[in-house]
Design a protein around this motif. Structure first.
Motif, PDB file in Angstrom:
ATOM      1  N   ASN A   1       0.732  -1.252   0.002  1.00  0.00           N
ATOM      2  CA  ASN A   1       0.068  -0.052   0.119  1.00  0.00           C
ATOM      3  C   ASN A   1       0.836   1.398   0.092  1.00  0.00           C
ATOM      4  O   ASN A   1       0.707   2.491   0.695  1.00  0.00           O
ATOM      5  N   ALA A   2       1.653   1.306  -0.834  1.00  0.00           N
ATOM      6  CA  ALA A   2       2.573   2.341  -1.169  1.00  0.00           C
ATOM      7  C   ALA A   2       1.979   3.486  -1.660  1.00  0.00           C
ATOM      8  O   ALA A   2       2.337   4.947  -1.549  1.00  0.00           O
ATOM      9  N   ILE A   3       0.980   3.099  -2.552  1.00  0.00           N
ATOM     10  CA  ILE A   3       0.044   4.275  -3.195  1.00  0.00           C
ATOM     11  C   ILE A   3      -1.233   3.915  -3.256  1.00  0.00           C
ATOM     12  O   ILE A   3      -1.748   2.593  -2.837  1.00  0.00           O
ATOM     13  N   ASP A   4      -1.973   4.865  -3.104  1.00  0.00           N
ATOM     14  CA  ASP A   4      -3.647   4.816  -3.112  1.00  0.00           C
ATOM     15  C   ASP A   4      -4.194   5.908  -3.815  1.00  0.00           C
ATOM     16  O   ASP A   4      -3.366   6.871  -4.106  1.00  0.00           O
TER      17      ASP A   4
ATOM     18  N   ALA B   1      -1.295   8.154  -5.832  1.00  0.00           N
ATOM     19  CA  ALA B   1      -0.265   8.749  -5.400  1.00  0.00           C
ATOM     20  C   ALA B   1       0.181   8.283  -3.972  1.00  0.00           C
ATOM     21  O   ALA B   1      -0.798   7.490  -3.304  1.00  0.00           O
ATOM     22  N   PRO B   2       1.212   8.426  -3.442  1.00  0.00           N
ATOM     23  CA  PRO B   2       1.773   8.010  -2.094  1.00  0.00           C
ATOM     24  C   PRO B   2       0.971   8.918  -1.204  1.00  0.00           C
ATOM     25  O   PRO B   2       0.609  10.157  -1.702  1.00  0.00           O
ATOM     26  N   ALA B   3       1.123   8.769   0.146  1.00  0.00           N
ATOM     27  CA  ALA B   3       0.620   9.532   1.162  1.00  0.00           C
ATOM     28  C   ALA B   3       1.096  10.858   1.139  1.00  0.00           C
ATOM     29  O   ALA B   3       2.497  11.103   0.940  1.00  0.00           O
ATOM     30  N   PHE B   4       0.673  12.062   0.987  1.00  0.00           N
ATOM     31  CA  PHE B   4       1.153  13.486   1.105  1.00  0.00           C
ATOM     32  C   PHE B   4       1.917  13.717  -0.187  1.00  0.00           C
ATOM     33  O   PHE B   4       2.587  14.715  -0.086  1.00  0.00           O
TER      34      PHE B   4
ATOM     35  N   ARG C   1       8.391  -3.730   7.481  1.00  0.00           N
ATOM     36  CA  ARG C   1       7.376  -4.152   8.173  1.00  0.00           C
ATOM     37  C   ARG C   1       7.711  -5.272   9.285  1.00  0.00           C
ATOM     38  O   ARG C   1       7.040  -5.178  10.033  1.00  0.00           O
TER      39      ARG C   1
ATOM     40  N   SER D   1      -0.076  10.269  10.135  1.00  0.00           N
ATOM     41  CA  SER D   1       0.650   9.176  10.287  1.00  0.00           C
ATOM     42  C   SER D   1       0.868   8.194  11.675  1.00  0.00           C
ATOM     43  O   SER D   1       0.860   7.196  11.616  1.00  0.00           O
TER      44      SER D   1
ATOM     45  N   THR E   1      -2.098   1.542   7.093  1.00  0.00           N
ATOM     46  CA  THR E   1      -0.819   2.267   6.564  1.00  0.00           C
ATOM     47  C   THR E   1      -1.271   3.789   6.618  1.00  0.00           C
ATOM     48  O   THR E   1      -2.384   4.278   6.304  1.00  0.00           O
ATOM     49  N   GLU E   2      -0.073   4.726   6.417  1.00  0.00           N
ATOM     50  CA  GLU E   2      -0.343   6.348   6.361  1.00  0.00           C
ATOM     51  C   GLU E   2      -0.999   6.436   4.978  1.00  0.00           C
ATOM     52  O   GLU E   2      -1.576   7.367   4.656  1.00  0.00           O
ATOM     53  N   THR E   3      -0.713   5.543   3.706  1.00  0.00           N
ATOM     54  CA  THR E   3      -1.369   5.794   2.579  1.00  0.00           C
ATOM     55  C   THR E   3      -2.857   5.825   2.761  1.00  0.00           C
ATOM     56  O   THR E   3      -3.330   6.588   1.957  1.00  0.00           O
ATOM     57  N   LYS E   4      -3.262   4.732   3.365  1.00  0.00           N
ATOM     58  CA  LYS E   4      -4.765   4.543   3.423  1.00  0.00           C
ATOM     59  C   LYS E   4      -5.241   5.724   4.008  1.00  0.00           C
ATOM     60  O   LYS E   4      -6.298   6.232   3.698  1.00  0.00           O
TER      61      LYS E   4
ATOM     62  N   TYR F   1      -4.069   8.477   4.342  1.00  0.00           N
ATOM     63  CA  TYR F   1      -4.175   9.761   3.506  1.00  0.00           C
ATOM     64  C   TYR F   1      -5.244   9.696   2.472  1.00  0.00           C
ATOM     65  O   TYR F   1      -5.857  10.748   2.102  1.00  0.00           O
TER      66      TYR F   1
END
Lengths: 562, 161
Positions: free
Chosen positions: A162-165, A176-179, A308, B44, B53-56, B58
């Motif tokens: 879950n690097a991108i969403d 995109a990735p978070a932020f 992880r 985060s 996850t922080e991705t989720k 966000y």
């Protein structure tokens, strides 16, 4: 179970999960952009829309087949809808197709042609998103994204990363990735599975073709390549050959023609990995722990474990992965002025894997601050280079890989399949008459379908509990079970990509069930046709222990901290 | 890096909810109420505590207009630009607020962190159109001049407090 009508013809169905599968089984290639049988069903693209006899239009991917249904797949209304969907996607898409890496292999482009989209009736409104070049493995270009969500689902569902969403919504929605962080700053493990499923050029391989080509044309540089097992069964189809056919001989010939001075076989490196890893395993086994020993060959897995499951990092074998083994040993070999002829040496790995591009940069795999391998090219990049040079691949005569690192055992060649590393390692522990022992191991459970296989191997009256897992989400579940004490193993092989390296992130895309099976078969058949089955019987590997690396095994063949 | 008081307060909020994925929205609502925005470090932090996850996190938080990742001013002015307010001239009100405060479509908050000006799609106060809110107070039947007067009043209030 039942019978339904598709475009007037009766079609029997059994356990198909959705109407789409029944339609495809009936020989109609209904277009889709967001459907992958191994991912969760999303129903976003609406291209698989069908009509029933009441005039209802619905997505066939997300509807179960029912007895007596009467489905039409190609009415004027459906054709109109599909064309409109493609037009809308194209209106917000960066349509610089001629210079796009995906051109010719792009699903959106293919569908636009197939559905006869001759013009786009909507004004173009593509956004101007920055392109993310931060990852050594993949490039993310959001301007080419059609929001099908395939990458999101593979990253989260299959890989558990879950690097991108999806972020934001409506016309502002992006993947995109978070932020909006750079991909290199996320938990991305570089497996490249997102780019395998991406239907457009939104996620592509970060290519290293240019510097390799420059070195090839430089008379002062000696360039050598090593070719990983899984590459040889994934090239043929791109040149009109059989799927899954082992074309190592032709790959070697093509690389020689491209200007590589020497072409080696990573299978040799795989044998070295097995020699070291099985030694390491026996030591731990006799000592009584710590268990399980986890394999170290797959860089996406190692990265996942670090991010992880840091508590399991000490369990990862310190033995180099095959590419590093060969890279490290060849570096020693070419240090000899008689071998390097006073030239600069450039070491290139031809890999099925995008994560190897990141692995070669790792600090703990450098020796004296220098990488063991300078560049990694994926199978896709190799195919691109062969095509660009105009080499008629199908007309090439096979050539043998160069010595002294051109020979590998059958155990080394099956490394590309999930279960292959484990099988090769356990082969070296087989006792008794060789053929029957190897045959017995083959049927022990180490091979087979499914992402997780657990089995027992008998060694000197002891039981070795082993597991083979592919797909990081599956590995994540397994580690959880090991941590809680619910499961126990002595030895676990982990590969990040389902089915192993044959389905790596750098392999040609659009591999369906038959291609997947053929690649797997291709490697197992190559093993059958190899005289030396066990890594510890590879004479060239054994001889370098007496010469090149004598007394320096630990320095040259092991990483010193993860 | 946020100072430890942010985390202490967040822990207090976290303790009210089960550590599960579904607690995300109520938790970040409280964070937003506490600081007027969601500091990215805290999103985060919360994601980690509730096991996603922080991705989720966000992905969910960025979906909603209401959640903001940028620090906001003391007075958050929300100008309604729903259909009723729009036809009753909400845009000139918005433009006056922006020009008085030196803000724009891109810049929402004044450098002194006193004012944030945003638009909302509907406040549900169509009978009072054009309407706007300053923090929790609704101001009905706005005009550009009334907006200028209100800003002056708020500035004095802030100076005296």
């Amino acid at each position: 179970m039942g019978i339904m009508k598709i475009d007037g013809y009766p079609v029997e169905f059994t356990d198909e999960p959705n109407i789409l599968s029944v339609i495809r089984k009936a020989g109609i290639d209904l277009p889709t952009l967001c459907y992958h049988s191994e991912l969760s069903i999303y129903g976003a693209c609406r291209l698989c829309n069908v009509e029933d006899d009441r005039g209802r239009v619905f997505a066939s991917c997300s509807e179960r087949p029912r007895d007596g249904m009467n489905i039409k797949t190609n009415t004027p209304r459906l054709v109109h809808y599909r064309r409109m969907i493609i037009e809308l996607l194209l209106a917000s898409h960066d349509r610089d197709c001629t210079s796009c890496v995906k051109s010719g292999d792009c699903d959106l482009q293919k569908l636009a042609h197939r559905l006869g989209v001759a013009s786009v009736s909507y004004p173009a409104h593509k956004g101007e998103h920055p392109i993310d070049f931060s990852s050594p493995s993949i490039i993310r270009n959001p301007n080419k994204c059609i929001l099908c969500g395939d990458c999101v689902r593979v990253c989260e569902g299959l890989q558990g990363v879950n690097a991108i969403d999806f972020t934001r919504r409506g016309t502002y929605a992006t993947v995109a990735p978070a932020f909006d962080k750079a991909l290199a700053k996320t938990d991305c493990v570089n497996c490249g599975q997102c780019r395998v499923v991406c239907p457009t050029g939104a996620i592509s391989i970060n290519t290293n073709i240019r510097p390799v080509w420059e070195a090839l044309s430089d008379p002062n540089v000696k360039v050598f390549a090593q070719v990983a097992p899984a590459v040889r069964v994934a090239v043929s189809q791109a040149f009109g050959g059989e799927r899954g056919e082992n074309v190592m001989g032709k790959i070697v010939a093509a690389l020689h023609r491209l200007g590589f001075d020497e072409v080696y076989d990573t299978t040799f490196g795989a044998d070295m990995t097995i020699l070291e890893e099985s030694k390491e395993f026996l030591e731990i086994f006799e000592k009584g722990g710590p268990f399980p020993l986890l394999t170290s060959c797959c860089p996406a897995w190692v990265s996942f474990c670090e991010k992880r499951w840091p508590e399991f990092v000490p369990n990862i074998s310190t033995s180099y992965s095959p590419i590093q083994m060969l890279g490290s040993v060849a570096r020693e070999y070419f240090a000899d002025p008689a071998k390097n002829e006073g030239k600069k040496i450039l070491s290139v790995g031809i890999m099925p894997c995008t994560a190897k591009k990141a692995e070669i940069l790792r600090e703990n795999l450098k020796r004296d601050g220098k990488q063991n391998v300078d560049y990694v090219l994926t199978t896709e990049e190799l195919i691109t280079m062969i095509k660009r040079a105009g080499i008629q691949f199908d007309r090439l005569e096979s050539e043998a890989a160069d010595m002294p690192f051109g020979m590998g055992s059958g155990g080394g060649v099956i490394f590309g399949n999930s279960g292959g590393v484990m099988e090769a390692a356990l082969r070296t522990l087989c006792e008794g008459p060789e053929r029957s022992a190897i045959e017995e191991l083959r049927h022990s459970g180490v091979r087979g379908p499914g992402p997780l296989r657990e089995f027992i191997f008998h060694y000197k009256g002891n039981e070795i509990k082993a597991a083979v897992v592919s797909g990081l989400a599956e590995a994540d579940r397994l580690l959880r079970a090991i941590k809680s004490g619910e499961k126990f193993f002595h030895f676990v092989e982990v590969m990040a990509c389902r089915r192993g390296c044959i389905m790596g992130g750098g392999q040609p895309t659009h591999a369906g069930v038959r291609t997947k099976e053929a690649r797997k078969r291709g490697l197992y058949d190559s093993d059958v046709n190899t005289q030396i089955k066990k890594s510890n019987e590879n004479p060239t590997a054994l001889s370098i222990y007496q010469t090149l690396i004598k007394g320096r095994e630990h320095e040259l063949l092991h990483s010193h901290s993860h | 890096m946020l100072d430890s008081s942010f985390y202490a307060k967040t822990d207090e909020i976290l303790s009210k909810y089960p550590a599960q994925e579904r607690s995300l929205i109520p938790i970040i609502h409280e964070i937003q109420e506490t600081w007027n925005y969601i500091p990215v470090e805290l999103l985060s932090y919360v994601a980690d505590k509730i096991g996603i996850t922080e991705t989720k996190a966000y992905s969910v938080a960025s979906f909603y207009e209401r959640f903001s990742f940028e620090a906001k001013g003391k007075y958050i002015i929300r100008v309604c630009d729903g259909t009723a307010c729009h036809v009753r001239q909400s845009v000139p009100v918005l433009e006056r607020l922006r020009s008085d405060l030196g803000l724009s479509e891109k810049k929402h908050t004044t450098d002194d962190m006193l004012f944030t000006v945003e638009t909302v799609s509907c406040l549900g106060a169509c009978g009072l159109a054009p309407a706007m809110m300053v923090n929790d107070t609704v101001h009905p039947a706005m005009t550009p001049d009334k907006a200028t007067a209100l800003i002056k009043e708020l500035k004095e209030e802030a100076a005296n407090s």
